[in-house]
Write a protein that holds these residues in place. Structure first.
Motif, PDB file in Angstrom:
ATOM      1  N   TYR A  92      50.976  26.055  48.777  1.00 10.16           N
ATOM      2  CA  TYR A  92      51.083  27.234  47.935  1.00 10.16           C
ATOM      3  C   TYR A  92      49.681  27.665  47.507  1.00 10.16           C
ATOM      4  O   TYR A  92      48.764  26.856  47.484  1.00 10.16           O
ATOM      5  CB  TYR A  92      51.914  26.936  46.671  1.00 10.16           C
ATOM      6  CG  TYR A  92      53.327  26.547  46.973  1.00 10.16           C
ATOM      7  CD1 TYR A  92      54.307  27.510  47.088  1.00 10.16           C
ATOM      8  CD2 TYR A  92      53.693  25.214  47.138  1.00 10.16           C
ATOM      9  CE1 TYR A  92      55.619  27.167  47.369  1.00 10.16           C
ATOM     10  CE2 TYR A  92      54.995  24.867  47.423  1.00 10.16           C
ATOM     11  CZ  TYR A  92      55.953  25.837  47.537  1.00 10.16           C
ATOM     12  OH  TYR A  92      57.238  25.493  47.817  1.00 10.16           O
ATOM     13  N   LYS A  93      49.575  28.925  47.171  1.00  8.93           N
ATOM     14  CA  LYS A  93      48.335  29.393  46.553  1.00  8.93           C
ATOM     15  C   LYS A  93      48.707  30.080  45.255  1.00  8.93           C
ATOM     16  O   LYS A  93      49.793  30.658  45.113  1.00  8.93           O
ATOM     17  CB  LYS A  93      47.551  30.314  47.479  1.00  8.93           C
ATOM     18  CG  LYS A  93      48.173  31.663  47.718  1.00  8.93           C
ATOM     19  CD  LYS A  93      47.265  32.540  48.551  1.00  8.93           C
ATOM     20  CE  LYS A  93      47.883  33.929  48.636  1.00  8.93           C
ATOM     21  NZ  LYS A  93      47.032  34.877  49.287  1.00  8.93           N
ATOM     22  N   GLU A  94      47.779  30.015  44.295  1.00 11.26           N
ATOM     23  CA  GLU A  94      48.054  30.567  42.973  1.00 11.26           C
ATOM     24  C   GLU A  94      47.713  32.051  42.923  1.00 11.26           C
ATOM     25  O   GLU A  94      46.726  32.504  43.504  1.00 11.26           O
ATOM     26  CB  GLU A  94      47.234  29.827  41.909  1.00 11.26           C
ATOM     27  CG  GLU A  94      47.535  30.274  40.515  1.00 11.26           C
ATOM     28  CD  GLU A  94      46.868  29.416  39.456  1.00 11.26           C
ATOM     29  OE1 GLU A  94      46.953  29.796  38.269  1.00 11.26           O
ATOM     30  OE2 GLU A  94      46.269  28.383  39.803  1.00 11.26           O
ATOM     31  N   ILE A  95      48.569  32.783  42.214  1.00 10.64           N
ATOM     32  CA  ILE A  95      48.335  34.196  41.938  1.00 10.64           C
ATOM     33  C   ILE A  95      48.195  34.309  40.421  1.00 10.64           C
ATOM     34  O   ILE A  95      49.055  33.830  39.676  1.00 10.64           O
ATOM     35  CB  ILE A  95      49.517  35.070  42.407  1.00 10.64           C
ATOM     36  CG1 ILE A  95      49.749  34.933  43.900  1.00 10.64           C
ATOM     37  CG2 ILE A  95      49.290  36.513  42.027  1.00 10.64           C
ATOM     38  CD1 ILE A  95      50.992  35.659  44.377  1.00 10.64           C
ATOM     39  N   ALA A  96      47.124  34.929  39.965  1.00  8.97           N
ATOM     40  CA  ALA A  96      46.950  35.128  38.527  1.00  8.97           C
ATOM     41  C   ALA A  96      48.072  36.032  38.007  1.00  8.97           C
ATOM     42  O   ALA A  96      48.408  37.037  38.636  1.00  8.97           O
ATOM     43  CB  ALA A  96      45.592  35.741  38.236  1.00  8.97           C
ATOM     44  N   VAL A  97      48.643  35.652  36.888  1.00 13.14           N
ATOM     45  CA  VAL A  97      49.763  36.407  36.334  1.00 13.14           C
ATOM     46  C   VAL A  97      49.337  37.836  36.013  1.00 13.14           C
ATOM     47  O   VAL A  97      50.095  38.785  36.241  1.00 13.14           O
ATOM     48  CB  VAL A  97      50.323  35.702  35.077  1.00 13.14           C
ATOM     49  CG1 VAL A  97      51.440  36.506  34.450  1.00 13.14           C
ATOM     50  CG2 VAL A  97      50.808  34.307  35.419  1.00 13.14           C
ATOM     51  N   SER A  98      48.121  38.003  35.525  1.00 14.62           N
ATOM     52  CA  SER A  98      47.648  39.346  35.181  1.00 14.62           C
ATOM     53  C   SER A  98      47.447  40.219  36.421  1.00 14.62           C
ATOM     54  O   SER A  98      47.507  41.440  36.347  1.00 14.62           O
ATOM     55  CB  SER A  98      46.338  39.263  34.402  1.00 14.62           C
ATOM     56  OG  SER A  98      45.350  38.595  35.174  1.00 14.62           O
ATOM     57  N   GLU A  99      47.235  39.594  37.595  1.00 13.02           N
ATOM     58  CA  GLU A  99      47.014  40.337  38.837  1.00 13.02           C
ATOM     59  C   GLU A  99      48.283  40.477  39.669  1.00 13.02           C
ATOM     60  O   GLU A  99      48.256  41.133  40.708  1.00 13.02           O
ATOM     61  CB  GLU A  99      45.934  39.652  39.670  1.00 13.02           C
ATOM     62  CG  GLU A  99      44.571  39.629  39.000  1.00 13.02           C
ATOM     63  CD  GLU A  99      43.561  38.807  39.767  1.00 13.02           C
ATOM     64  OE1 GLU A  99      43.867  38.363  40.895  1.00 13.02           O
ATOM     65  OE2 GLU A  99      42.467  38.596  39.233  1.00 13.02           O
ATOM     66  N   PHE A 100      49.389  39.844  39.209  1.00 14.69           N
ATOM     67  CA  PHE A 100      50.629  39.911  39.979  1.00 14.69           C
ATOM     68  C   PHE A 100      51.195  41.321  39.916  1.00 14.69           C
ATOM     69  O   PHE A 100      51.356  41.904  38.845  1.00 14.69           O
ATOM     70  CB  PHE A 100      51.653  38.906  39.440  1.00 14.69           C
ATOM     71  CG  PHE A 100      52.950  38.930  40.174  1.00 14.69           C
ATOM     72  CD1 PHE A 100      53.049  38.383  41.446  1.00 14.69           C
ATOM     73  CD2 PHE A 100      54.073  39.521  39.616  1.00 14.69           C
ATOM     74  CE1 PHE A 100      54.253  38.405  42.129  1.00 14.69           C
ATOM     75  CE2 PHE A 100      55.275  39.549  40.295  1.00 14.69           C
ATOM     76  CZ  PHE A 100      55.359  38.985  41.552  1.00 14.69           C
ATOM     77  N   ASN A 101      51.498  41.869  41.090  1.00 16.34           N
ATOM     78  CA  ASN A 101      52.049  43.213  41.192  1.00 16.34           C
ATOM     79  C   ASN A 101      53.562  43.091  41.349  1.00 16.34           C
ATOM     80  O   ASN A 101      54.040  42.396  42.251  1.00 16.34           O
ATOM     81  CB  ASN A 101      51.437  43.939  42.387  1.00 16.34           C
ATOM     82  CG  ASN A 101      51.812  45.387  42.445  1.00 16.34           C
ATOM     83  OD1 ASN A 101      52.594  45.880  41.627  1.00 16.34           O
ATOM     84  ND2 ASN A 101      51.263  46.094  43.416  1.00 16.34           N
TER      85      ASN A 101
END
Length: 186
Positions: A92-101
């Motif tokens: 898995y790779k992490e996605i920043a919550v603030s950058e999640f579309n």
């Protein structure tokens, strides 16, 4: 006569209580009311697992494998699909919550918003992990009691009340070296 005496004795304690309440109400001392600051974070996310934490990945694989073993195979196509799912939940790779579309995956966006509202959380309390593959599996991780709830999203279709396919991840307990008697005396 006895009736009046009993009635008088019953009213006496209420009269004393009323006097105590009046004394408190007449007090000029200010009463301090403390309201929580919304900027403070009360949830501990220090031990929140990373997206490629070995224990987390193995627990997710185990739950997915158990689910797939309960669903009967129908065709070769289903068998191939299961193998691809098991292959694509290893990293898995992490996605920043603030950058999640939200247009990336509406199911993740719904779960994120509903959990924020229902649990009174902020973006700092979440971690979003995305797997590989054409139809990636998402992991939404957030604190719950002394553990972390890991919602497995985009693996099975959500029900009317949301996604209930999840695990409870408990981090490893930190072990400390015992203190010598001399250290206690200092």
């Amino acid at each position: 006569m006895h009736y009046c005496l009993c009635l008088l004795l019953l009213l006496l304690p209420f009269n004393v209580f009323a006097q105590e309440v009046d004394d408190v109400a007449e007090s000029k001392d200010p009463i301090m009311i403390i309201y929580p600051n919304d900027n403070e974070n009360y949830l501990n996310t220090d031990n929140m697992p990373g997206c490629n934490d070995a224990k987390l990945v193995s627990e997710v694989k185990e739950v997915v494998s158990q689910y797939l073993s309960k669903v009967p195979e129908v065709s070769i196509f289903e068998n191939r699909k299961r193998n691809l799912v098991m292959k694509n939940i290893n990293t898995y790779k992490e996605i920043a919550v603030s950058e999640f579309n939200k247009s990336d995956n509406y199911q993740v966006a719904d779960e994120l918003i509903m959990t924020k509202i229902n649990q009174n959380m902020t973006d700092n309390n979440f971690r979003i992990c995305v797997g590989t593959g054409k139809k990636p599996v998402y992991l939404l991780i957030y604190p719950e009691d002394f553990s972390y709830r890991v919602k497995i999203i985009n693996f099975i279709p959500p029900k009317a009340n949301g996604n209930d396919f999840s695990i409870l991840y408990t981090p490893e307990v930190k072990h400390y070296e015992p203190l010598d008697d001399k250290e206690w005396q200092n």
